[in-house]
Each structure stands twice: as C-alpha cells, then as structure tokens.
Write an enzyme that holds these catalytic residues in place. Structure first.
Site, mmCIF file in Angstrom:
data_model
loop_
_atom_site.group_PDB
_atom_site.id
_atom_site.type_symbol
_atom_site.label_atom_id
_atom_site.label_comp_id
_atom_site.label_asym_id
_atom_site.label_seq_id
_atom_site.Cartn_x
_atom_site.Cartn_y
_atom_site.Cartn_z
ATOM 1 N N CYS A 21 0.978 -1.182 0.056
ATOM 2 C CA CYS A 21 0.039 0.075 -0.011
ATOM 3 C C CYS A 21 0.762 1.081 -0.102
ATOM 4 O O CYS A 21 1.944 1.353 0.675
ATOM 5 C CB CYS A 21 -0.868 0.115 1.227
ATOM 6 N N HIS B 72 -8.546 -3.843 -2.902
ATOM 7 C CA HIS B 72 -7.875 -3.003 -1.925
ATOM 8 C C HIS B 72 -8.205 -1.717 -1.982
ATOM 9 O O HIS B 72 -8.370 -1.069 -0.824
ATOM 10 C CB HIS B 72 -6.076 -3.129 -2.446
ATOM 11 N N GLU B 73 -8.419 -1.120 -3.179
ATOM 12 C CA GLU B 73 -8.864 0.549 -3.302
ATOM 13 C C GLU B 73 -10.196 0.675 -2.797
ATOM 14 O O GLU B 73 -10.502 1.659 -2.029
ATOM 15 C CB GLU B 73 -8.486 0.893 -4.642
ATOM 16 N N HIS C 135 -10.183 1.145 0.986
ATOM 17 C CA HIS C 135 -10.009 2.307 1.467
ATOM 18 C C HIS C 135 -10.941 3.386 1.651
ATOM 19 O O HIS C 135 -11.061 4.309 2.618
ATOM 20 C CB HIS C 135 -8.989 3.083 0.464
#
Ligand SMILES: [Zn+2]
Length: 166
Positions: A92, A134-135, A138
């Site tokens: 990250c 993953h994004e 966020h």
C-alpha cells in the site's frame, strides 16, 4: 495537477468512510490522483492504484492504471464477489515498506459512474480484482493490515524479498 502528499499509516484520516462523490466535479481530484500515482511509481518502482482518501479527500474516487489502461472509478460498488478466494502478499502507498499477507475474492464485479454520472459495470479477476478490492477498502477506511491473515502475515519489504523472492 499537483502531486499530493500520500497519507501514511497512523493518520486517522485514512479511517474515514468516504462520502459519495459528485461525478461532474470529480475531475480535479482524479487528476491529482493520476499525477500522485505517476510520481509514486517514478520514485518507488511500483504502484497501480490510489484512492482519494490517501491524498486526504474523503470522496469515493479511485484511480487505477493497470497495464497501461486507465480506470477512473467514481462511486464504485460491488454487484458481485466470487465465493472463491485466494491468498496474496499486498502492499500500500500508505505503508510502502510493509507487506501484508491476506485473502481476497478471486473475482469481483463492480459498477461505477463516469463524469457524466452514467454507470458502467466491470468484471475483474486476478491482479485487477485484488487491486480493486484493496482500493475499495480504502473508501470504507479499511487498510490491508486489518485483513492480515496467516501465521506470519506481516513483513518489511526487504525481509519479504529475502524470504519469498527467488
Ligand atoms: Zn492502499
């Protein structure tokens, strides 16, 4: 078009649940994300995606660049996630020297808006799938470290290279 500072692990802003973005006014932040991603790649040698909260903008915007293809995801949401999962080592921009072993869905389908507020659907597998997951984490204040899984799920990048790269 400025390159922005990337928030680092420990900054409470990274835990924000980002708000719905206004598609028509997403362009400025999206451009900053693209420029910041390009600069990170130039200085670190890796990087394929970034979420707006990582530059301190709490709106649901993601910029990806994978194999030369640009993706501007406005208000992405899952429409499907495969039951099958796979394990990987993730990293990250917000903790670039830490590797995290975790599990992601093998395939996902999302829908997202473009700047004209029209919806597009995208199905992804493999590298694009885990990047999207993953994004999208966020956007809800979730970091890869929260998903750490296995007997030795954390490693510095240097040690990870010593242990796992041949
Ligand atoms: Zn990240």
């Amino acid at each position: 078009m400025p390159v922005r500072r990337i928030l680092q692990l420990g900054d409470p802003t990274l835990r924000t649940i980002s708000a719905t973005a206004e598609p028509a006014s997403a362009a400025t932040v999206m451009q900053d994300l693209e420029d910041t991603l390009a600069e990170f790649r130039r200085t670190h040698g890796f990087g394929r995606g970034i979420s707006a909260i990582q530059i301190g903008e709490a709106v649901r915007l993601i910029f990806l660049k994978v194999d030369g293809v640009r993706y501007e995801l406005i208000n992405p949401e899952y429409t499907w996630q495969s039951a099958e999962t796979f394990e990987l080592w993730d990293d990250c921009f917000s903790f670039p020297d830490l590797m995290v072993h975790l599990r992601r869905h093998e395939k996902v389908r999302i829908r997202y808006q473009d700047s004209g507020a029209s919806w597009t659907e995208l199905e992804a597998e493999g590298a694009l799938s885990e990047l999207i997951q993953h994004e999208m984490d966020h956007l809800d204040g979730i970091l890869a470290v929260d998903r750490a899984e296995g007997p030795h799920p954390l490693a510095t990048r240097d040690e990870w290279a010593r242990q796992y790269q041949v």
